[in-house]
Design a protein around this motif. Structure first.
Motif, short mmCIF file in Angstrom:
data_model
loop_
_atom_site.label_atom_id
_atom_site.label_comp_id
_atom_site.label_asym_id
_atom_site.label_seq_id
_atom_site.Cartn_x
_atom_site.Cartn_y
_atom_site.Cartn_z
N CYS A 90 1.02 -1.47 0.06
CA CYS A 90 0.37 0.06 0.39
C CYS A 90 0.94 0.99 -0.79
CB CYS A 90 -0.87 -0.06 1.28
SG CYS A 90 -2.25 -1.81 1.23
N VAL A 91 0.87 1.77 -0.58
CA VAL A 91 1.97 3.17 -1.16
C VAL A 91 1.31 4.14 -1.00
CG1 VAL A 91 3.73 3.89 -3.06
CG2 VAL A 91 3.31 1.42 -2.41
N PRO A 92 1.73 5.21 -0.43
CA PRO A 92 1.09 6.43 -0.54
C PRO A 92 0.75 7.02 -1.52
CG PRO A 92 3.23 5.78 0.94
CD PRO A 92 2.42 5.33 0.92
N TYR A 93 1.96 6.99 -2.22
CA TYR A 93 2.26 7.59 -3.57
C TYR A 93 3.72 7.58 -4.49
CZ TYR A 93 6.14 10.55 -0.57
OH TYR A 93 6.86 10.17 0.10
N LYS A 94 3.22 7.68 -5.91
CA LYS A 94 4.79 7.20 -6.71
C LYS A 94 6.48 7.94 -5.90
CE LYS A 94 2.33 6.06 -10.93
NZ LYS A 94 1.63 6.01 -11.88
N GLY A 95 7.07 6.88 -5.70
CA GLY A 95 8.15 7.60 -6.06
C GLY A 95 8.47 7.31 -4.16
N THR A 111 -1.22 -1.38 -4.47
CA THR A 111 -1.98 -0.41 -4.15
C THR A 111 -1.25 1.42 -4.37
OG1 THR A 111 -3.57 -1.44 -3.59
CG2 THR A 111 -4.38 0.98 -3.96
N VAL A 112 -1.08 1.86 -5.46
CA VAL A 112 -0.24 3.99 -5.67
C VAL A 112 -1.59 4.61 -5.22
CG1 VAL A 112 0.98 4.99 -6.28
CG2 VAL A 112 1.62 2.24 -6.29
N PHE A 113 -1.62 5.63 -4.08
CA PHE A 113 -2.48 5.67 -3.75
C PHE A 113 -2.89 7.94 -5.07
CE2 PHE A 113 -2.91 3.16 -0.64
CZ PHE A 113 -4.02 2.61 -0.36
N PHE A 114 -1.14 8.05 -4.46
CA PHE A 114 -1.08 8.95 -5.52
C PHE A 114 0.07 9.26 -6.55
CE2 PHE A 114 -3.77 10.19 -1.56
CZ PHE A 114 -4.65 11.56 -2.77
N TYR A 120 3.55 12.72 -4.19
CA TYR A 120 3.36 13.16 -2.67
C TYR A 120 2.59 14.25 -2.28
CZ TYR A 120 3.17 15.07 1.95
OH TYR A 120 2.94 15.28 3.50
N THR A 121 1.27 14.05 -2.08
CA THR A 121 -0.35 15.43 -1.58
C THR A 121 -0.50 15.13 0.46
OG1 THR A 121 -0.95 13.94 -3.47
CG2 THR A 121 -2.86 14.94 -1.92
N GLU A 122 -0.78 16.00 0.29
CA GLU A 122 -0.50 15.94 1.77
C GLU A 122 -2.41 14.99 1.65
OE1 GLU A 122 -2.10 19.14 4.88
OE2 GLU A 122 -1.10 20.51 3.47
N GLY A 123 -1.64 14.37 3.15
CA GLY A 123 -3.15 12.95 3.31
C GLY A 123 -2.72 11.84 2.85
N SER A 124 -1.40 11.96 2.29
CA SER A 124 -1.70 10.80 1.26
C SER A 124 -1.25 9.35 1.93
CB SER A 124 -0.46 10.76 -0.30
OG SER A 124 0.84 11.10 0.93
N PHE A 125 -0.37 9.56 3.40
CA PHE A 125 -0.03 9.04 4.38
C PHE A 125 -1.11 8.25 5.12
CE2 PHE A 125 3.75 10.78 3.50
CZ PHE A 125 4.82 9.28 2.81
N LEU A 126 -2.38 9.28 5.47
CA LEU A 126 -3.48 9.75 6.16
C LEU A 126 -4.29 8.48 5.65
CD1 LEU A 126 -5.82 9.66 8.50
CD2 LEU A 126 -6.48 11.47 6.96
#
Length: 152
Positions: free
Chosen positions: A68-73, A97-100, A103-109
């Motif tokens: 579960c990857v918060p963002y690419k890279g 699963t990559v969410f963004f 980096y986007t504020e809140g990506s870890f949340l």
């Protein structure tokens, strides 16, 4: 028996005496009670350590792991050693699963809530009451999820 799933959460910085063998024993105990699907947040420290153990256990147990990857890279900011480990381990996950895209504020949340919402239990290595791991444990408890605290 239906598949039971478990989200992993823990601190990015582990103590020098962190016991990976004990972690393996605790994950085997979870597997022994029917947990066969694991969600891993792919962060440095506990996440990658637990994933390394689970990948090794896949040779013996019929388990699956979702990265579960918060963002690419995400791994671009890791130490060279952790970056290498991340890139090796993500290839051994059953799903990613990559969410963004960045980096986007809140990506870890968002990543953490996804894992908790999907999982039947949360296995946590949480030694303090602040930070993302503590938040994730509190969120899991608020959702009525079983929280198993690592005894490491």
């Amino acid at each position: 028996m239906s598949e039971k799933s478990c989200a992993l959460t823990g601190h990015r910085f582990l103590p020098k005496d962190f016991d990976e063998n004990r972690l393996s024993e605790e994950l085997k105990m979870l597997i022994g009670t029917g947990y066969t699907y694991f969600y891993c947040g792919m962060a440095e420290g506990f996440d990658l350590c637990a994933l390394k153990v689970l990948v090794a256990l896949k040779d013996t147990y019929p388990i699956k792991v979702e990265a579960c990857v918060p963002y690419k890279g995400q791994e671009n900011y890791f130490s060279a050693e952790m970056k290498k480990l991340y890139r090796e381990l993500i290839l051994k996950c059953d799903e990613t699963t990559v969410f963004f895209d960045h980096y986007t504020e809140g990506s870890f949340l968002i990543r953490n809530r996804y894992m908790v919402d999907k999982a039947d239990c949360v296995y946590s290595y949480c030694t303090r009451n602040t930070g993302g791991t503590a938040y994730t444990v509190r969120y899991a408890e608020s959702k009525g999820k079983t929280v198993v605290r690592a005894l490491l």
